[in-house]
Design an enzyme around this catalytic site. Structure first.
Site, PDB file in Angstrom:
ATOM      1  N   LYS A 154       0.827  -1.216   0.000  1.00  0.00           N
ATOM      2  CA  LYS A 154       0.000   0.000   0.000  1.00  0.00           C
ATOM      3  C   LYS A 154       0.855   1.258   0.000  1.00  0.00           C
ATOM      4  O   LYS A 154       2.075   1.195   0.071  1.00  0.00           O
ATOM      5  CB  LYS A 154      -0.962  -0.026   1.185  1.00  0.00           C
TER       6      LYS A 154
HETATM    7  C1  LIG Z   1      -5.443  -4.478   0.571  1.00  0.00           C
HETATM    8  C2  LIG Z   1      -6.904  -4.268   0.566  1.00  0.00           C
HETATM    9  C3  LIG Z   1      -7.707  -4.644   1.641  1.00  0.00           C
HETATM   10  C4  LIG Z   1      -7.173  -5.441   2.798  1.00  0.00           C
HETATM   11  O1  LIG Z   1      -6.198  -4.795   3.504  1.00  0.00           O
HETATM   12  P1  LIG Z   1      -5.430  -5.608   4.661  1.00  0.00           P
HETATM   13  O2  LIG Z   1      -4.759  -4.529   5.456  1.00  0.00           O
HETATM   14  O3  LIG Z   1      -4.476  -6.516   3.980  1.00  0.00           O
HETATM   15  O4  LIG Z   1      -6.457  -6.327   5.447  1.00  0.00           O
HETATM   16  C5  LIG Z   1      -9.047  -4.344   1.613  1.00  0.00           C
HETATM   17  N1  LIG Z   1      -9.593  -3.709   0.557  1.00  0.00           N
HETATM   18  C6  LIG Z   1      -8.867  -3.341  -0.505  1.00  0.00           C
HETATM   19  C7  LIG Z   1      -9.538  -2.607  -1.618  1.00  0.00           C
HETATM   20  C8  LIG Z   1      -7.506  -3.621  -0.546  1.00  0.00           C
HETATM   21  O5  LIG Z   1      -6.775  -3.287  -1.618  1.00  0.00           O
END
Ligand SMILES: *Cc1c(COP(=O)(O)O)cnc(C)c1O
Length: 406
Positions: free
Chosen positions: A208
């Site tokens: 992210k």
């Molecule tokens: C990465 C992601 C998640 C999950 O995030 P985590 O921190 O890994 O639980 C949820 N929604 C979207 C759109 C994502 O890209």
């Protein structure tokens, strides 16, 4: 695991140290979504390890406070992931069995799983083919007397149509939980994503815009909701572990709720504090790369992402291009070629009904969500990490040209 991460792990094993390095080619693999970890994070992590307290403690509080200020949010609670942030938000919103929650048909699986884990029923709405965000008109069609919540996703960092969405929520008395996994820097008419709804959920997963390894955060409007979430995130105990083991002496804790183990630790917050400091700087870097891609890939037979809408701020999390019929090759063939040229790519996302679990257990069919299906079958994301060097961006642009002009 991708080849580069695997080979860097191998480098750390003692046996390999004395061996001559073999067939290292001049161009190394460009890892998709590579995190940018700098000395500040490393120093902070070491200081945390040496402090004697590595669990949920002062650094988590500091990180929550810093993110509250950045997001201009009323309240924040750091948790273990965006998935747990969405799950806890559902519960705090009072959404459970018998309730319906509307979410996009093209998103990461955990958006849907969070609704299911709360015991509620997810209802899919199709996406807008241009913005790739949930289509408020299709949401309106999916509302029933059991609809209690909306779970929009600001896809790739582009804000959803929040005026229409919030008007719909108000009209039907729905709670809004924003999946901001791509949208830390996102704004809509000057307001930060995650602060429109009752709750916003952030992700600090490795790929992210900022990372804590694993981690997430809840943004909430009301103090009673954030208090509820903090209790739920740590076993349902009335006092957190930090208070329990502090030098002020042992404190009894009482279990007041059926909780989860969803807390963030000071080790994770050590990364987050410095990642947040560089967030805006890295946003500018990704904006620069985004603009180069838009300019320098414009002559190719592919569909580039929509430019940000006026009076909004895009978080530039992903650069998804569509490899459609006129490209002369399939999306999967394109991905294979990119990988051969040592460039990591991703798919964001196959539509939800195409996954066997949802198809089999919820009876969803991809044909019923034509835009989500089309995007899911033609989309490919090329690297857009702040870590990319200019030379790497050059190489990505050149390689995409070479592959599509054959
Ligand atoms: C990465 C992601 C998640 C999950 O995030 P985590 O921190 O890994 O639980 C949820 N929604 C979207 C759109 C994502 O890209």
């Amino acid at each position: 695991m991708d080849p580069q991460r695997l080979s860097s792990l191998k480098c750390m094993s003692p046996q390999k140290k004395n061996r001559p390095s073999h067939q290292e080619s001049p161009e190394s693999f460009i890892v998709f979504g590579a995190p940018q970890i700098e000395q500040d994070e490393i120093d902070e992590m070491i200081a945390t390890l040496k402090s004697g307290w590595i669990g949920t403690g002062p650094k988590v509080q500091q990180f929550e406070q810093a993110m509250r200020v950045y997001k201009n949010a009323e309240y924040t609670a750091a948790v273990s992931s965006c998935t747990s942030a969405m799950h806890l938000s559902m519960i705090a919103a009072g959404i459970g069995p018998g309730d319906e929650v509307i979410a996009p048909a093209m998103t990461f699986c955990s958006t849907i799983n969070a609704i299911l884990h709360a015991g509620a029923t997810p209802v899919l709405a199709d996406i807008d083919p241009r913005t790739m965000n949930i289509d408020p008109k299709d949401m309106a069609r999916k509302i029933t007397k059991r609809t209690r919540g909306f779970l929009p996703v600001h896809f790739a960092g582009r804000p959803c149509e929040m005026n229409e969405l919030m008007a719909l929520a108000k009209k039907h008395d729905c709670k809004v939980i924003e999946d901001c996994a791509h949208a830390i820097e996102t704004e809509y008419e000057g307001k930060k994503a995650g602060t429109f709804g009752d709750f916003g959920a952030l992700s600090f997963y490795v790929t992210k815009n900022m990372t804590t390894g694993e981690g997430g955060m809840v943004l909430a409007k009301r103090k009673e909701d954030i208090d509820h979430i903090k209790v739920l995130a740590l076993h349902g105990m009335s006092k957190d572990a930090w208070a329990r083991f502090s030098d002020k002496g042992y404190k009894h804790y009482l279990v007041t709720h059926l909780g989860f183990k969803y807390n963030m630790t000071d080790m994770q917050a050590s990364l987050g504090l410095h990642q947040l400091r560089r967030l805006e700087h890295n946003w500018q870097r990704r904006q620069h790369i985004w603009n180069r891609y838009q300019r320098e890939l414009a002559d190719l037979p592919i569909t580039l992402p929509a430019e940000p809408a006026p009076d909004t701020r895009h978080a530039y999390h992903l650069f998804p291009v569509l490899i459609e019929e006129n490209a002369g090759m399939t999306r999967d063939a394109f991905m294979e070629e990119m990988t051969k040229q040592k460039i990591g790519v991703g798919v964001h996302y196959l539509s939800i009904p195409e996954h066997p679990y949802y198809h089999d257990h919820l009876g969803w069919n991809a044909e019923d969500f034509p835009h989500a299906r089309h995007i899911g079958q033609t989309t490919v994301s090329i690297p857009l990490s702040a870590k990319l060097t200019d030379a790497e961006v050059d190489r990505i642009i050149e390689t995409v040209h070479q592959i599509l002009q054959r």
